[in-house]
Design a protein around this motif. Structure first.
Motif, PDB file in Angstrom:
ATOM      1  N   THR A 103       0.820  -1.131   0.061  1.00  0.00           N
ATOM      2  CA  THR A 103       0.184   0.281   0.003  1.00  0.00           C
ATOM      3  C   THR A 103       0.945   1.432   0.091  1.00  0.00           C
ATOM      4  N   VAL A 104       0.522   2.214  -0.705  1.00  0.00           N
ATOM      5  CA  VAL A 104       1.339   3.336  -1.000  1.00  0.00           C
ATOM      6  C   VAL A 104       0.477   4.464  -0.563  1.00  0.00           C
ATOM      7  N   ARG A 105       0.988   5.439   0.351  1.00  0.00           N
ATOM      8  CA  ARG A 105       0.366   6.594   0.679  1.00  0.00           C
ATOM      9  C   ARG A 105       1.283   7.606   0.607  1.00  0.00           C
ATOM     10  N   VAL A 106       0.894   8.844   0.180  1.00  0.00           N
ATOM     11  CA  VAL A 106       1.542  10.092   0.078  1.00  0.00           C
ATOM     12  C   VAL A 106       0.845  11.086   1.019  1.00  0.00           C
ATOM     13  N   ARG A 107       1.605  11.828   2.058  1.00  0.00           N
ATOM     14  CA  ARG A 107       0.966  12.717   2.777  1.00  0.00           C
ATOM     15  C   ARG A 107       2.093  13.826   3.083  1.00  0.00           C
ATOM     16  N   ASN A 108       1.619  15.118   2.835  1.00  0.00           N
ATOM     17  CA  ASN A 108       2.427  16.221   3.009  1.00  0.00           C
ATOM     18  C   ASN A 108       3.676  15.838   2.066  1.00  0.00           C
ATOM     19  N   GLY A 109       3.514  15.671   0.961  1.00  0.00           N
ATOM     20  CA  GLY A 109       4.480  15.129  -0.023  1.00  0.00           C
ATOM     21  C   GLY A 109       5.896  13.929   0.239  1.00  0.00           C
ATOM     22  N   GLN A 110       5.378  13.279   1.374  1.00  0.00           N
ATOM     23  CA  GLN A 110       6.058  12.060   1.927  1.00  0.00           C
ATOM     24  C   GLN A 110       5.572  10.840   1.568  1.00  0.00           C
ATOM     25  N   THR A 111       5.899   9.708   0.839  1.00  0.00           N
ATOM     26  CA  THR A 111       5.624   8.595   0.447  1.00  0.00           C
ATOM     27  C   THR A 111       6.040   7.545   1.491  1.00  0.00           C
ATOM     28  N   SER A 112       4.917   6.895   1.772  1.00  0.00           N
ATOM     29  CA  SER A 112       5.103   5.821   2.572  1.00  0.00           C
ATOM     30  C   SER A 112       4.514   4.642   1.908  1.00  0.00           C
ATOM     31  N   LEU A 113       5.359   3.468   2.413  1.00  0.00           N
ATOM     32  CA  LEU A 113       5.027   2.155   1.769  1.00  0.00           C
ATOM     33  C   LEU A 113       4.417   1.202   3.011  1.00  0.00           C
ATOM     34  N   PHE A 114       3.414   0.530   2.992  1.00  0.00           N
ATOM     35  CA  PHE A 114       3.041  -0.593   4.014  1.00  0.00           C
ATOM     36  C   PHE A 114       2.796  -2.001   3.317  1.00  0.00           C
ATOM     37  N   ASP A 115       3.215  -3.176   3.893  1.00  0.00           N
ATOM     38  CA  ASP A 115       3.103  -4.278   3.385  1.00  0.00           C
ATOM     39  C   ASP A 115       1.615  -4.601   3.750  1.00  0.00           C
ATOM     40  N   GLY A 116       1.001  -5.300   2.714  1.00  0.00           N
ATOM     41  CA  GLY A 116      -0.428  -5.522   2.636  1.00  0.00           C
ATOM     42  C   GLY A 116      -1.294  -4.640   1.983  1.00  0.00           C
ATOM     43  N   PRO A 117      -2.539  -5.087   2.559  1.00  0.00           N
ATOM     44  CA  PRO A 117      -3.674  -4.259   1.867  1.00  0.00           C
ATOM     45  C   PRO A 117      -3.988  -2.893   2.760  1.00  0.00           C
ATOM     46  N   PHE A 118      -4.788  -1.932   2.256  1.00  0.00           N
ATOM     47  CA  PHE A 118      -5.282  -0.621   2.827  1.00  0.00           C
ATOM     48  C   PHE A 118      -5.945  -0.959   4.113  1.00  0.00           C
ATOM     49  N   ALA A 119      -6.836  -2.043   4.034  1.00  0.00           N
ATOM     50  CA  ALA A 119      -7.742  -2.208   5.387  1.00  0.00           C
ATOM     51  C   ALA A 119      -7.655  -3.692   5.604  1.00  0.00           C
ATOM     52  N   GLU A 120      -8.032  -3.964   6.791  1.00  0.00           N
ATOM     53  CA  GLU A 120      -8.022  -5.591   7.143  1.00  0.00           C
ATOM     54  C   GLU A 120      -9.610  -5.739   7.001  1.00  0.00           C
ATOM     55  N   THR A 121      -9.737  -6.787   6.142  1.00  0.00           N
ATOM     56  CA  THR A 121     -11.190  -7.346   5.928  1.00  0.00           C
ATOM     57  C   THR A 121     -11.162  -8.830   6.016  1.00  0.00           C
ATOM     58  N   LYS A 122     -12.214  -9.327   6.197  1.00  0.00           N
ATOM     59  CA  LYS A 122     -12.567 -10.761   5.808  1.00  0.00           C
ATOM     60  C   LYS A 122     -12.226 -11.164   4.515  1.00  0.00           C
ATOM     61  N   GLU A 123     -13.085 -10.591   3.665  1.00  0.00           N
ATOM     62  CA  GLU A 123     -12.955 -10.930   2.255  1.00  0.00           C
ATOM     63  C   GLU A 123     -11.908  -9.865   1.541  1.00  0.00           C
ATOM     64  N   GLN A 124     -11.132 -10.494   0.753  1.00  0.00           N
ATOM     65  CA  GLN A 124      -9.969  -9.790  -0.066  1.00  0.00           C
ATOM     66  C   GLN A 124     -10.223  -9.476  -1.418  1.00  0.00           C
ATOM     67  N   LEU A 125      -9.705  -8.504  -2.022  1.00  0.00           N
ATOM     68  CA  LEU A 125      -9.815  -8.219  -3.348  1.00  0.00           C
ATOM     69  C   LEU A 125      -9.231  -9.506  -4.123  1.00  0.00           C
ATOM     70  N   ALA A 126      -9.807 -10.080  -4.979  1.00  0.00           N
ATOM     71  CA  ALA A 126      -9.189 -11.197  -5.639  1.00  0.00           C
ATOM     72  C   ALA A 126      -8.855 -11.241  -7.234  1.00  0.00           C
ATOM     73  N   GLY A 127      -9.685 -10.346  -7.875  1.00  0.00           N
ATOM     74  CA  GLY A 127      -9.620  -9.829  -9.312  1.00  0.00           C
ATOM     75  C   GLY A 127     -10.731  -9.075  -9.409  1.00  0.00           C
ATOM     76  N   PHE A 128     -10.821  -8.947 -11.064  1.00  0.00           N
ATOM     77  CA  PHE A 128     -11.954  -8.060 -11.556  1.00  0.00           C
ATOM     78  C   PHE A 128     -12.343  -8.455 -12.934  1.00  0.00           C
TER      79      PHE A 128
END
Length: 112
Positions: A49-74
């Motif tokens: 997950t990539v977030r940009v706040r006040n011009g600073q980029t932060s990276l996080f492992d995993g999805p944006f939100a913890e949910t039981k069902e996860q996005l598998a495709g489209f």
């Protein structure tokens, strides 16, 4: 009108639907001129997950939100209306193991 059909699955059902079954349904939609694009996704353990706040980029492992069902495709489909998009979504094979979110695609409101 374009609709995005988002496939959501619980982690234990990630591989419940064989790829061949999903591919065959995609081919059926392609032949009927409804399918614009479709792709499966790797599990959320491979997500960043990539977030940009006040011009600073932060990276996080995993999805944006913890949910039981996860996005598998489209599936990106072309349908005459929401009812037809829902009928198409109901035929998406992983719907038997999870859920399909049907969302109309919005065009950007820009002056041309």
């Amino acid at each position: 009108m374009k609709y995005l059909c988002l496939v959501y699955l619980e982690e234990e059902n990630w591989s419940a639907c064989p790829d061949e079954v999903c591919f065959a349904y995609g081919e059926q939609l392609r032949e009927s001129l409804h399918l614009l694009a479709a792709e499966p996704l790797h599990p959320v353990s491979r997500a960043t997950t990539v977030r940009v706040r006040n011009g600073q980029t932060s990276l996080f492992d995993g999805p944006f939100a913890e949910t039981k069902e996860q996005l598998a495709g489209f599936y990106l489909v072309d349908a005459k209306d929401l009812n037809e998009a829902i009928q198409i979504a109901a035929g998406i094979p992983p719907a038997r193991y999870g859920s399909i979110e049907v969302r109309p695609v919005r065009e950007l409101a820009i002056a041309r």
